[in-house]
Design a protein around this motif. Structure first.
Motif, PDB file in Angstrom:
ATOM      1  N   ARG A 100      67.340 124.479 103.759  1.00 35.79           N
ATOM      2  CA  ARG A 100      65.883 124.475 103.965  1.00 35.79           C
ATOM      3  C   ARG A 100      65.333 123.067 104.135  1.00 35.79           C
ATOM      4  NH1 ARG A 100      61.926 128.260 102.340  1.00 35.79           N
ATOM      5  NH2 ARG A 100      59.994 127.683 103.420  1.00 35.79           N
ATOM      6  N   PHE A 101      65.842 122.129 103.336  1.00 37.06           N
ATOM      7  CA  PHE A 101      65.228 120.805 103.314  1.00 37.06           C
ATOM      8  C   PHE A 101      66.171 119.686 103.740  1.00 37.06           C
ATOM      9  CE2 PHE A 101      63.238 123.379  99.924  1.00 37.06           C
ATOM     10  CZ  PHE A 101      61.951 123.456 100.449  1.00 37.06           C
ATOM     11  N   GLY A 102      67.461 119.959 103.772  1.00 32.73           N
ATOM     12  CA  GLY A 102      68.418 118.909 104.107  1.00 32.73           C
ATOM     13  C   GLY A 102      68.983 119.069 105.492  1.00 32.73           C
ATOM     14  N   LYS A 103      70.156 118.524 105.674  1.00 34.19           N
ATOM     15  CA  LYS A 103      70.838 118.599 106.964  1.00 34.19           C
ATOM     16  C   LYS A 103      72.052 119.500 106.814  1.00 34.19           C
ATOM     17  CE  LYS A 103      72.655 115.719 110.694  1.00 34.19           C
ATOM     18  NZ  LYS A 103      72.954 114.341 111.152  1.00 34.19           N
ATOM     19  N   ASN A 104      72.059 120.565 107.584  1.00 34.73           N
ATOM     20  CA  ASN A 104      73.181 121.490 107.506  1.00 34.73           C
ATOM     21  C   ASN A 104      74.472 120.801 107.926  1.00 34.73           C
ATOM     22  OD1 ASN A 104      71.441 123.515 106.774  1.00 34.73           O
ATOM     23  ND2 ASN A 104      71.290 124.395 108.814  1.00 34.73           N
ATOM     24  N   PRO A 105      75.581 121.102 107.276  1.00 34.65           N
ATOM     25  CA  PRO A 105      76.848 120.504 107.702  1.00 34.65           C
ATOM     26  C   PRO A 105      77.223 120.983 109.096  1.00 34.65           C
ATOM     27  CG  PRO A 105      77.240 122.262 106.119  1.00 34.65           C
ATOM     28  CD  PRO A 105      75.758 122.036 106.157  1.00 34.65           C
ATOM     29  N   SER A 106      77.836 120.122 109.850  1.00 38.63           N
ATOM     30  CA  SER A 106      78.274 120.482 111.197  1.00 38.63           C
ATOM     31  C   SER A 106      79.656 119.907 111.424  1.00 38.63           C
ATOM     32  CB  SER A 106      77.303 119.943 112.241  1.00 38.63           C
ATOM     33  OG  SER A 106      77.381 118.530 112.302  1.00 38.63           O
ATOM     34  N   LEU A 107      80.199 120.168 112.580  1.00 33.53           N
ATOM     35  CA  LEU A 107      81.532 119.653 112.901  1.00 33.53           C
ATOM     36  C   LEU A 107      81.554 118.137 112.973  1.00 33.53           C
ATOM     37  CD1 LEU A 107      82.697 122.162 115.647  1.00 33.53           C
ATOM     38  CD2 LEU A 107      83.605 121.949 113.350  1.00 33.53           C
ATOM     39  N   GLN A 108      80.404 117.525 113.178  1.00 36.10           N
ATOM     40  CA  GLN A 108      80.372 116.084 113.388  1.00 36.10           C
ATOM     41  C   GLN A 108      79.954 115.282 112.169  1.00 36.10           C
ATOM     42  OE1 GLN A 108      79.186 118.259 115.885  1.00 36.10           O
ATOM     43  NE2 GLN A 108      81.158 117.948 116.869  1.00 36.10           N
ATOM     44  N   THR A 109      79.438 115.929 111.111  1.00 31.95           N
ATOM     45  CA  THR A 109      78.867 115.170 110.002  1.00 31.95           C
ATOM     46  C   THR A 109      79.929 114.699 109.029  1.00 31.95           C
ATOM     47  OG1 THR A 109      78.455 117.247 108.833  1.00 31.95           O
ATOM     48  CG2 THR A 109      76.638 116.331 110.105  1.00 31.95           C
ATOM     49  N   GLY A 110      80.066 113.403 108.940  1.00 28.41           N
ATOM     50  CA  GLY A 110      80.878 112.787 107.890  1.00 28.41           C
ATOM     51  C   GLY A 110      82.361 113.032 107.975  1.00 28.41           C
ATOM     52  N   THR A 111      82.894 113.329 109.137  1.00 26.11           N
ATOM     53  CA  THR A 111      84.318 113.609 109.255  1.00 26.11           C
ATOM     54  C   THR A 111      84.933 112.767 110.367  1.00 26.11           C
ATOM     55  OG1 THR A 111      83.952 115.891 108.557  1.00 26.11           O
ATOM     56  CG2 THR A 111      86.038 115.404 109.619  1.00 26.11           C
ATOM     57  N   SER A 112      85.962 112.042 110.037  1.00 24.13           N
ATOM     58  CA  SER A 112      86.657 111.245 111.037  1.00 24.13           C
ATOM     59  C   SER A 112      87.420 112.157 111.996  1.00 24.13           C
ATOM     60  CB  SER A 112      87.646 110.292 110.350  1.00 24.13           C
ATOM     61  OG  SER A 112      88.501 109.710 111.301  1.00 24.13           O
ATOM     62  N   ILE A 113      87.412 111.799 113.263  1.00 27.31           N
ATOM     63  CA  ILE A 113      88.174 112.585 114.236  1.00 27.31           C
ATOM     64  C   ILE A 113      89.307 111.748 114.821  1.00 27.31           C
ATOM     65  CG2 ILE A 113      86.292 114.136 114.839  1.00 27.31           C
ATOM     66  CD1 ILE A 113      85.825 112.451 117.346  1.00 27.31           C
ATOM     67  N   SER A 114      89.791 110.793 114.007  1.00 32.17           N
ATOM     68  CA  SER A 114      90.960 110.033 114.441  1.00 32.17           C
ATOM     69  C   SER A 114      92.147 110.973 114.574  1.00 32.17           C
ATOM     70  CB  SER A 114      91.275 108.931 113.437  1.00 32.17           C
ATOM     71  OG  SER A 114      91.530 109.480 112.170  1.00 32.17           O
TER      72      SER A 114
END
Length: 528
Positions: A33-47
Motif C-alpha cells: 500500500r505504501f512502499g515499493k512492491n518487490p520486482s525482478l529488478q529491485t535489489g538483485t544483481s544480475i551478474s
C-alpha cells in the motif's frame, strides 16, 4: 447476514491464525500500500550466475496440458492463443492462469525441447507485464519445472539462468509466511532446487529452514499431509520425491537433507498405501479431484525407482481418517477435525462423512471439487449437504465461507476405534441447536451398519450415489443392483438430483437420498 454477524464470522476465522501469519499479512499490506512492491529488478544483481551440473533420475511425466501452437488444456478447459500468450488470461479463473504459469507442460512426454524453449522465451519476453506469474506460488512451481527441464535436456543458456536467478530472488522477498501450509512448503521446495542449480549457500539456508520446520509440522504421524486433502497429499508427496531425487543424486551441501526427505517420503507413501482404494482411487474428501496430482500408483512406482518404500508399520491415526474393509467392502470414514486450524482453506464441512466402495467400484461417494471460484457451486461442494453425513436445519457443521475460509469449526471426539467398528461425535451443531451428532460405523463381510444419534433433534442424513449406480426407493429401502439399504426410524426418504465432480470443471448428474429422522437413525447396507 447482518453487520454483527459478519464481524463474528471474521473474528472466528482470524482467531485461529498464527502470529507469524498476522505479522506477514500486515507487513505485505503496508509494503504493497505504501512502499515499493518487490520486482525482478529491485535489489538483485544480475551478474553471470554460476550453474552447477546436476543429475536427476527419471521422474514422473506431467500430464499433457500443452497441445501445440499455443494451445493449452488445464482443469478440463482448453484455450488456444492466436497470437502471443496472455499469461494473465482471466476468462477461466485464477487457477487456470496459475496452471499456465506453472510450466508443468515442460515435463510432459509429448513436448519437444524446441517447443519448451520457445514457450520459455515468450514468457521471459513478457515477464514484466505478468502479474499472475510473478506471485510466489506460481514462481515456486515454475522454478522446479524449469530446473527439471534444464537438467533433463542439458540446457545451458545464460538468458534462462539469469531469469531463473531473478525469479528466485523475487521469491525470497515474498515467501508465503502469511499463508503457511502447502504454499510455504512449495516455496521451500523451489528454493532447494534453486540452491542446487546455482550451488548457492544463501538460497540453501532459506530452503533448509523452511523444509526442516514445515516438513516436521505438516507431515503427521500417520504420514498424512496436515491439510487433509488426498489430492494435496499426493502433490506434496510428488514434490518430496523430486527433492529426494535431487539431493540423493548430487553431493552438495553434504546431502544434509537426505535423511529428512527419505523419512518423510516413506511416511507419506505409507499414508497413500493406507488411504487408497484397492482399485487405485483416492477418496475425494475436502478439496480433492483427480487428474491434478500423480496417481498413487505413479507415486509408488517413482518411489521404487528411488529405492524408497512405505513405512509398513504406520496405520491411519492422527489424520482423522479410518478405513474399514472386508473382502467386498471398503469404507473410508472421516472422524477428524477441520485442519490445520490456522490454514483450513481446503477444508469442507464434512465431519463424520464417508465413502463406500462395493466389490471394487464406487457406490456412495463424496460430491468432489469442481471449482475454486467463489460461486454457488463452490459453496455447495464445501457444504455439509454435499457429503455423506447429517445436517441439522440445513446448516453446515462447520462455518465454511467464501472460497477458502472457515469460521467456527466442529470439534470431534472418538468413542470407539477398532478395525471393524469406529464411533465418533462432533459438536458442530451444539451451540446453535443443542445437538451433538454421534455416528458409529461397523462392517462385516457382507454388511455395513451406520447408526446416527442426535438425541431429540431432527436431522437429515445424506447419501450421495455414484452416477453409474441405478437406485430406486421402495418404502424404507433403497435398492441397488447388488445391494439394498434399509433405514430404521426414518421419517421420510427423498430422492434428489445432484452432481458428482471427479475432476475440476466436470459435473456429472447423480442421485442422492435424503433421509429425515428424529433422534436416532439406523442404516443397514447389505450386499445381495
Amino acid at each position: 447476514m447482518g453487520y454483527i454477524s459478519k464481524i463474528a464470522l471474521l473474528f472466528n476465522t482470524v482467531r485461529y491464525l498464527k502470529p507469524i501469519q498476522i505479522r506477514y499479512r500486515l507487513k505485505y499490506f503496508i509494503r504493497n500500500r505504501f512502499g515499493k512492491n518487490p520486482s525482478l529488478q529491485t535489489g538483485t544483481s544480475i551478474s553471470e550466475p554460476k550453474v552447477e551440473k546436476l543429475k536427476f533420475s527419471k521422474a514422473i511425466h506431467n500430464c499433457n496440458s500443452y497441445k501445440s501452437s499455443n494451445s493449452f488444456t488445464f482443469l478440463n478447459l482448453e484455450h488456444s492463443f492466436t497470437d502471443k500468450i496472455d499469461w494473465n488470461y482471466p476468462e477461466y479463473g485464477r487457477l487456470w492462469a496459475y496452471n499456465l504459469n506453472y510450466f508443468e507442460f515442460l515435463n510432459q512426454r509429448t513436448i519437444t525441447v524446441n517447443e519448451g524453449l520457445k514457450l520459455i522465451d515468450e514468457f521471459i519476453e513478457t515477464i514484466s507485464n505478468n502479474k499472475v506469474g510473478l506471485e510466489p506460488y506460481p514462481i515456486s512451481l515454475r522454478i522446479i519445472n524449469w530446473i527439471r527441464f534444464f537438467i533433463t535436456h542439458n540446457i545451458k543458456d545464460s538468458k534462462y539462468d539469469k531469469s531463473l536467478w531473478l525469479q528466485l530472488h523475487l521469491l525470497c522477498k515474498q515467501k508465503e509466511y502469511h499463508l503457511l501450509g502447502n504454499h510455504l512448503l512449495e516455496n521451500g521446495f523451489a528454493l532447494l532446487f534453486g540452491s542446487y542449480y546455482f550451488n548457492d549457500i544463501s538460497l540453501y539456508k532459506q530452503a533448509r529452514s523452511i523444509l526442516i520446520n514445515e516438513l516436521d509440522e505438516q507431515i503427521l504421524e500417520d504420514g498424512a499431509h496436515f491439510e487433509l486433502s488426498p489430492m494435496y497429499h499426493c502433490l506434496m508427496t510428488y514434490r518430496v520425491l523430486d527433492c529426494f531425487n535431487l539431493v540423493s543424486n548430487n553431493n552438495l551441501f553434504d546431502q544434509e537433507l537426505f535423511q529428512l526427505l527419505k523419512d518423510r517420503a516413506e511416511k507419506m507413501l505409507a499414508f497413500i498405501s493406507n488411504f487408497t482404494f484397492r482399485n487405485g482411487d483416492i477418496p475425494l474428501f475436502n478439496d480433492a479431484a483427480n487428474s491434478i496430482a500423480p496417481t498413487p500408483n505413479q507415486l509408488q512406482s517413482y518411489a521404487k525407482e528411488l529405492n524408497l518404500a512405505p513405512k509398513k508399520y504406520l496405520k491411519l491415526s492422527d489424520s482423522g481418517y479410518r478405513k474399514l474393509a472386508s473382502e467386498n467392502i471398503e469404507l473410508f470414514f472421516d472422524i477428524g477435525e477441520v485442519g490445520p486450524t490456522y490454514q483450513p482453506g481446503h477444508a469442507h464441512a464434512d465431519t463424520l462423512s464417508f465413502e463406500l466402495y462395493i466389490k471394487g467400484r464406487p457406490v456412495i461417494v463424496d460430491t468432489g471439487t469442481s471449482t475454486y471460484e467463489m460461486n454457488e457451486t463452490r459453496f455447495y461442494e464445501r457444504s455439509t449437504a454435499a457429503h455423506n453425513t447429517v445436517t441439522i436445519n440445513n446448516e453446515n457443521s462447520s462455518q465454511v465461507w467464501a472460497g477458502h475460509r472457515v469460521g467456527k469449526r466442529a470439534k470431534t471426539k472418538v468413542v470407539e476405534d477398532t478395525d471393524f467398528c469406529v464411533t465418533a461425535s462432533h459438536d458442530g451443531y451444539f451451540k446453535r441447536f443443542g445437538v451433538i451428532h454421534k455416528r458409529g460405523i461397523r462392517i462385516n463381510e457382507t454388511e455395513v451398519f451406520i447408526e446416527d444419534d442426535i438425541l431429540n433433534g431432527e436431522g437429515i442424513a445424506h447419501f450421495h450415489f455414484h452416477p453409474n449406480e441405478e437406485i430406486k426407493i421402495s418404502e424404507n429401502k433403497v435398492m441397488g443392483k447388488d445391494f439394498v439399504v434399509v433405514f430404521k426410524n426414518a421419517l421420510s426418504l427423498t430422492l434428489k438430483t445432484t452432481h458428482y465432480s471427479p475432476e475440476f470443471n466436470i459435473r456429472i448428474e447423480s442421485m442422492s437420498i435424503e433421509v429425515s429422522f428424529r433422534g436416532n437413525l439406523t442404516t443397514n447396507i447389505k450386499l445381495k
